[in-house]
Design a protein around this motif. Structure first.
Motif, PDB file in Angstrom:
ATOM      1  N   PHE A   1      69.312 -10.069 -36.519  1.00 10.93           N
ATOM      2  CA  PHE A   1      68.658 -10.190 -35.210  1.00 10.93           C
ATOM      3  C   PHE A   1      69.376 -11.241 -34.278  1.00 10.93           C
ATOM      4  CE2 PHE A   1      65.380 -11.862 -32.203  1.00 10.93           C
ATOM      5  CZ  PHE A   1      65.502 -11.197 -31.104  1.00 10.93           C
TER       6      PHE A   1
ATOM      7  N   GLU B   1      69.713 -13.062 -30.852  1.00 15.11           N
ATOM      8  CA  GLU B   1      69.220 -12.954 -29.361  1.00 15.11           C
ATOM      9  C   GLU B   1      69.901 -13.966 -28.478  1.00 15.11           C
ATOM     10  OE1 GLU B   1      65.002 -13.708 -28.910  1.00 15.11           O
ATOM     11  OE2 GLU B   1      65.309 -13.421 -26.699  1.00 15.11           O
TER      12      GLU B   1
ATOM     13  N   ILE C   1      69.543 -16.818 -27.115  1.00 13.84           N
ATOM     14  CA  ILE C   1      68.340 -17.785 -27.057  1.00 13.84           C
ATOM     15  C   ILE C   1      69.051 -19.181 -27.634  1.00 13.84           C
ATOM     16  CG2 ILE C   1      67.634 -17.189 -29.312  1.00 13.84           C
ATOM     17  CD1 ILE C   1      64.825 -18.031 -28.616  1.00 13.84           C
TER      18      ILE C   1
ATOM     19  N   CYS D   1      62.701 -11.781 -26.041  1.00 14.07           N
ATOM     20  CA  CYS D   1      62.105 -11.843 -24.785  1.00 14.07           C
ATOM     21  C   CYS D   1      63.427 -11.905 -23.807  1.00 14.07           C
ATOM     22  CB  CYS D   1      61.549 -13.337 -25.077  1.00 14.07           C
ATOM     23  SG  CYS D   1      60.154 -13.525 -25.690  1.00 14.07           S
TER      24      CYS D   1
ATOM     25  N   ASN E   1      60.415  -4.844 -26.365  1.00 13.03           N
ATOM     26  CA  ASN E   1      60.319  -5.915 -27.221  1.00 13.03           C
ATOM     27  C   ASN E   1      58.763  -6.851 -27.001  1.00 13.03           C
ATOM     28  OD1 ASN E   1      60.894  -7.998 -29.228  1.00 13.03           O
ATOM     29  ND2 ASN E   1      60.548  -9.333 -27.506  1.00 13.03           N
ATOM     30  N   GLU E   2      57.961  -6.519 -27.762  1.00 10.81           N
ATOM     31  CA  GLU E   2      56.797  -7.101 -27.935  1.00 10.81           C
ATOM     32  C   GLU E   2      55.855  -6.603 -26.707  1.00 10.81           C
ATOM     33  OE1 GLU E   2      56.984 -11.418 -28.286  1.00 10.81           O
ATOM     34  OE2 GLU E   2      57.389 -11.092 -30.534  1.00 10.81           O
TER      35      GLU E   2
ATOM     36  N   HIS F   1      56.621  -8.088 -36.057  1.00 13.00           N
ATOM     37  CA  HIS F   1      56.866  -9.596 -35.717  1.00 13.00           C
ATOM     38  C   HIS F   1      55.924 -10.529 -36.527  1.00 13.00           C
ATOM     39  CE1 HIS F   1      59.405  -8.639 -32.029  1.00 13.00           C
ATOM     40  NE2 HIS F   1      59.823  -8.045 -33.053  1.00 13.00           N
TER      41      HIS F   1
ATOM     42  N   TYR G   1      55.554 -14.616 -37.139  1.00 13.61           N
ATOM     43  CA  TYR G   1      55.799 -16.274 -36.991  1.00 13.61           C
ATOM     44  C   TYR G   1      54.473 -16.746 -37.358  1.00 13.61           C
ATOM     45  CZ  TYR G   1      59.746 -14.676 -34.370  1.00 13.61           C
ATOM     46  OH  TYR G   1      61.122 -14.260 -33.722  1.00 13.61           O
TER      47      TYR G   1
ATOM     48  N   ALA H   1      64.426 -14.501 -37.635  1.00 12.87           N
ATOM     49  CA  ALA H   1      64.774 -14.838 -35.912  1.00 12.87           C
ATOM     50  C   ALA H   1      64.257 -16.060 -35.969  1.00 12.87           C
ATOM     51  CB  ALA H   1      63.858 -13.806 -35.017  1.00 12.87           C
TER      52      ALA H   1
ATOM     53  N   TRP I   1      64.091 -23.016 -29.294  1.00 11.33           N
ATOM     54  CA  TRP I   1      63.093 -22.523 -30.382  1.00 11.33           C
ATOM     55  C   TRP I   1      63.548 -23.001 -31.796  1.00 11.33           C
ATOM     56  CZ3 TRP I   1      59.604 -18.304 -29.821  1.00 11.33           C
ATOM     57  CH2 TRP I   1      58.977 -17.794 -31.039  1.00 11.33           C
TER      58      TRP I   1
HETATM   59  O1  AHR Z   1      62.691 -15.175 -31.770  1.00  9.67           O
HETATM   60  C1  AHR Z   1      62.313 -15.697 -30.642  1.00  9.67           C
HETATM   61  C2  AHR Z   1      61.253 -15.028 -29.766  1.00  9.67           C
HETATM   62  O2  AHR Z   1      59.999 -14.570 -30.401  1.00  9.67           O
HETATM   63  C3  AHR Z   1      61.832 -13.606 -29.540  1.00  9.67           C
HETATM   64  O3  AHR Z   1      62.573 -13.799 -28.247  1.00  9.67           O
HETATM   65  C4  AHR Z   1      60.565 -12.749 -28.989  1.00  9.67           C
HETATM   66  O4  AHR Z   1      60.676 -11.343 -29.378  1.00  9.67           O
HETATM   67  C5  AHR Z   1      59.449 -13.543 -29.985  1.00  9.67           C
HETATM   68  O5  AHR Z   1      58.287 -13.881 -29.303  1.00  9.67           O
END
Ligand code: AHR
Length: 675
Positions: A58, A60, A62, A267, A385-386, A434, A436, A502, A513
């Motif tokens: 994945f 992103e 970011i 995001c 997404n989400e 997802h 985390y 991710a 992040w």
């Molecule tokens: O992976 C970081 C973020 O976590 C992603 O942008 C989002 O999809 C999730 O909340």
């Protein structure tokens, strides 16, 4: 791990059956040296094909993963647009060489590019002669790139810029050290007034005569006059497959043998506000004409050199399916009403046509003009997404779903709503999942999909990771829990079709992040333990998963796969075991269902990921502190005793010679080997 009550009946059973027959769902007293049994059923009947798409990546935008990362462009804010459309504007990170007595630098809206009108205006007040003599070397502007440009001796860099002036120009274009004193490569642009009275594209090839990881690009002159600059780019010639990707970063990704690339976020796709979301049409075509945009979730500007086309190209270069996540009219803070979402739907349809339409089609012709007449193999799209909980999601989703299904019946669509514990209330090919969480949670989630209904759409676990204090910036503890979770996914790959960690990348100069799989700066990079864990699964997609029975305490999780290597055309059996506990475990592995003596001693290996402490991490100084180590498996056979180190992830790769073996389906298609 949580604590478990041990029932008398279990203790009796344990006593009766001996150490090898302790049911997995109960913890038992912890011995200094534990024993366990793993029975692998390697018979043809036990094997189940793993989806060819199971493990991917994945990507992103970011943490400067793309701009200042995977995309090899060295100039940051190359079009001077980052300061916004109003003038005068900030030109950050460009800086001035000289002072107000020698030059005035500002921005205006005189660019020849319609979608990015800002240009740099440089009025040079000094001259090579007369009363106001320019300082030695001249005056001008420099760009430090994204926290320093990595310029390497012997390598070539293509500088492209657009220039305009009413007078003749004499400019030096140089790559220098961070203070501008050491010149690594330089070239002069000399042109008459008539040559540059209109915007003119100039290309310069610079070969570096020294290395500096913290370099900058300078544009300087000692001639009085006004010069406008726009779209200043510096790219290394050496990029992955010549497609503009930073080679070292892609190579690490390629080692994972990803079968899909989910992009461009996250995001990032949603935006805090819709006006700042990633919109594919603004990211295609000649790079000079792209407006760029401010990603307001991760709070930085991107010139969108890494645009929709480049993501499709990257997927193709990696031999992976693209999975395009598009905005469904929903951002973090605003939403388009379902009654007015049709323009967004059309945008998605156009995007699919761009990716795979005929070169004669409206959008397919733009792809062809960008050098790719063949369609890209786009088969998967994610509708948002989400966003499942958002007011307009379902309404909007259904509009996208029916329009895409009608126009492209084969495209698989991914819903944002979780279908793992209850049925979806809308049609979908996949549901996005997802997670985390803490290490102990993720470890126990190795059973997450055991009880998921086998009937509904399949799961796409497109984002998973251990986060928070267990993870730090990428710990062994996080990696081990993720390994257990992935083993669970591998075993449940009849209901989980795709999975990706991710986030993938972090530029250490802008950590938005934590943790991330691959850590880099301008010139260095390393994998976190989470990266190395993924490498253990590089052969899993399209392999066969076998039935295993583990009789051990709850700190062990195991799986077994078979696959045929396309490199040596040999059959392999890979057994992976996580020991999440703090004791050595002597594991008796029994492989049933093979012809006698078909496991080869030579060629069988053991690979271990562990370290002294669960909190151990890698770093630029010690990039391999927590990295897999491989050794020959000296006692490979149908029955063997192996020692699992405390807090470890081990893979046993057994070379098999069973001619009836069923692993012809698996292919490790890449020529790179994972360990
Ligand atoms: O992976 C970081 C973020 O976590 C992603 O942008 C989002 O999809 C999730 O909340």
């Amino acid at each position: 791990m949580g604590s478990y009550k041990v029932h008398y009946s279990v203790i009796l059973l344990y006593f009766f059956l001996g150490n090898f027959f302790v049911p997995q769902c109960f913890a038992i007293g912890v011995d200094a040296n534990q024993t366990a049994l793993l029975v692998v059923n390697a018979s043809e009947a036990s094997a189940r094909p793993i989806p060819e798409t199971l493990f991917g990546i994945f990507f992103e935008e970011i943490n400067h993963a793309g701009a200042g990362g995977l995309w090899a462009e060295l100039v940051s804010n190359r079009g001077f647009e980052a300061g916004g459309p109003n003038v005068p504007s900030n030109i950050d990170p460009w800086s001035i060489i000289g002072d107000e007595s020698s030059l005035i630098v500002s921005t205006d809206r005189s660019s020849c590019f319609e979608r990015n009108k800002i240009a740099l205006r440089m009025e040079v007040l000094c001259d090579s002669e007369g009363t106001n003599i320019c300082p030695a070397g001249g005056v001008g502007v420099y760009n430090p790139g994204f926290w320093g440009m990595n310029i390497e001796k012997g390598k070539s860099y293509k500088v492209v810029l657009y220039v305009r002036s009413l007078d003749a120009i004499n400019l030096s274009v140089s790559l220098t050290g961070s203070n501008g004193l050491q010149t690594l490569a330089t070239s002069d642009i000399i042109a008459s007034a008539s040559d540059v009275s209109n915007w003119t594209k100039v290309e310069v090839l610079l070969e570096a005569k020294a290395t500096d990881h913290n370099s900058r690009l300078q544009l300087k002159t000692s001639r009085k006059g006004v010069i406008w600059f726009d779209q200043v780019s510096a790219m290394p010639l050496d990029t992955y497959k010549g497609h503009g990707f930073r080679s070292d970063l892609v190579a690490m990704v390629a080692d994972l043998k990803p079968r899909f690339v989910r992009f461009p976020g996250g995001c990032f796709v949603e935006g805090e506000w819709l006006r700042n979301a990633f919109r594919w049409k603004a990211t295609i075509g000649p790079w000079e004409e792209r407006p760029g945009h401010f990603g307001d979730v991760w709070m930085y500007w991107t010139d969108d050199g890494l645009g929709y086309f480049e993501f499709l190209q990257l997927s193709e270069d990696l031999g992976a399916y693209p999975v395009w996540v598009f905005n469904n009219g929903v951002s973090h803070n605003d939403q388009v009403d379902t009654s007015s979402v049709l323009p967004f739907v059309q945008e998605a349809l156009d995007g699919i046509e761009f990716a795979r339409g005929d070169p004669q089609s409206k959008w397919g012709s733009l792809r062809a003009a960008m050098g790719h007449p063949e369609p890209f193999d786009l088969r998967y799209v994610a509708i948002g997404n989400e966003d499942c909980g958002k007011k307009n999601y379902r309404g909007n989703y259904l509009k996208f779903f029916s329009a895409i299904r009608q126009a492209y019946p084969d495209i698989k669509m991914i819903s944002n709503c979780d279908g793992s514990s209850r049925q979806l209330d809308h049609p979908a090919d996949f549901y996005d999942y997802h997670v985390y969480t803490s290490a102990s949670n993720l470890f126990s989630m190795s059973h997450q999909f055991d009880r998921t209904s086998r009937k509904g759409p399949k799961a796409f676990v497109s984002e998973y990771a251990v986060t928070g204090k267990d993870a730090g910036t990428g710990s062994l503890l996080a990696g081990l829990a993720e390994a257990a979770f992935l083993i669970g996914i591998e075993k449940n790959s009849d209901v989980v079709e795709m999975a990706s960690y991710a986030p993938l990348f972090v530029n250490t100069n802008d950590r938005r992040w934590n943790p991330d799989a691959i850590v880099f700066n301008s010139s260095q990079l390393y994998g976190t333990p989470s990266y190395w864990v993924q490498l253990f699964f590089a052969e899993s997609s399209a392999a066969n998963v076998l039935n295993t029975k583990l009789q051990a305490n709850t700190s062990l999780v195991a799986s077994a796969i078979t696959w045929k290597s396309s490199i040596d055309s040999k059959n392999y059996l890979r057994i992976k075991v996580v020991n999440f506990g703090s004791d050595n475990v002597t594991l008796n592995i029994r492989v049933d269902g093979l012809e006698a003596n078909s496991i080869q001693l030579s060629g069988s290996t053991k690979t271990v990921l562990t370290s002294d402490n669960l909190a151990d991490e890698n770093s630029f100084k010690a990039p391999n502190k927590v990295a897999p180590t491989q050794s020959l498996l000296e006692n490979a056979g149908e029955e063997m005793y192996v020692v699992l180190l405390p807090r470890s992830f081990t893979s046993f790769d057994l070379l098999t010679e069973d001619s009836n073996y069923l692993s012809t389906r698996g292919t490790d298609y890449s020529s790179r080997s994972s360990f």
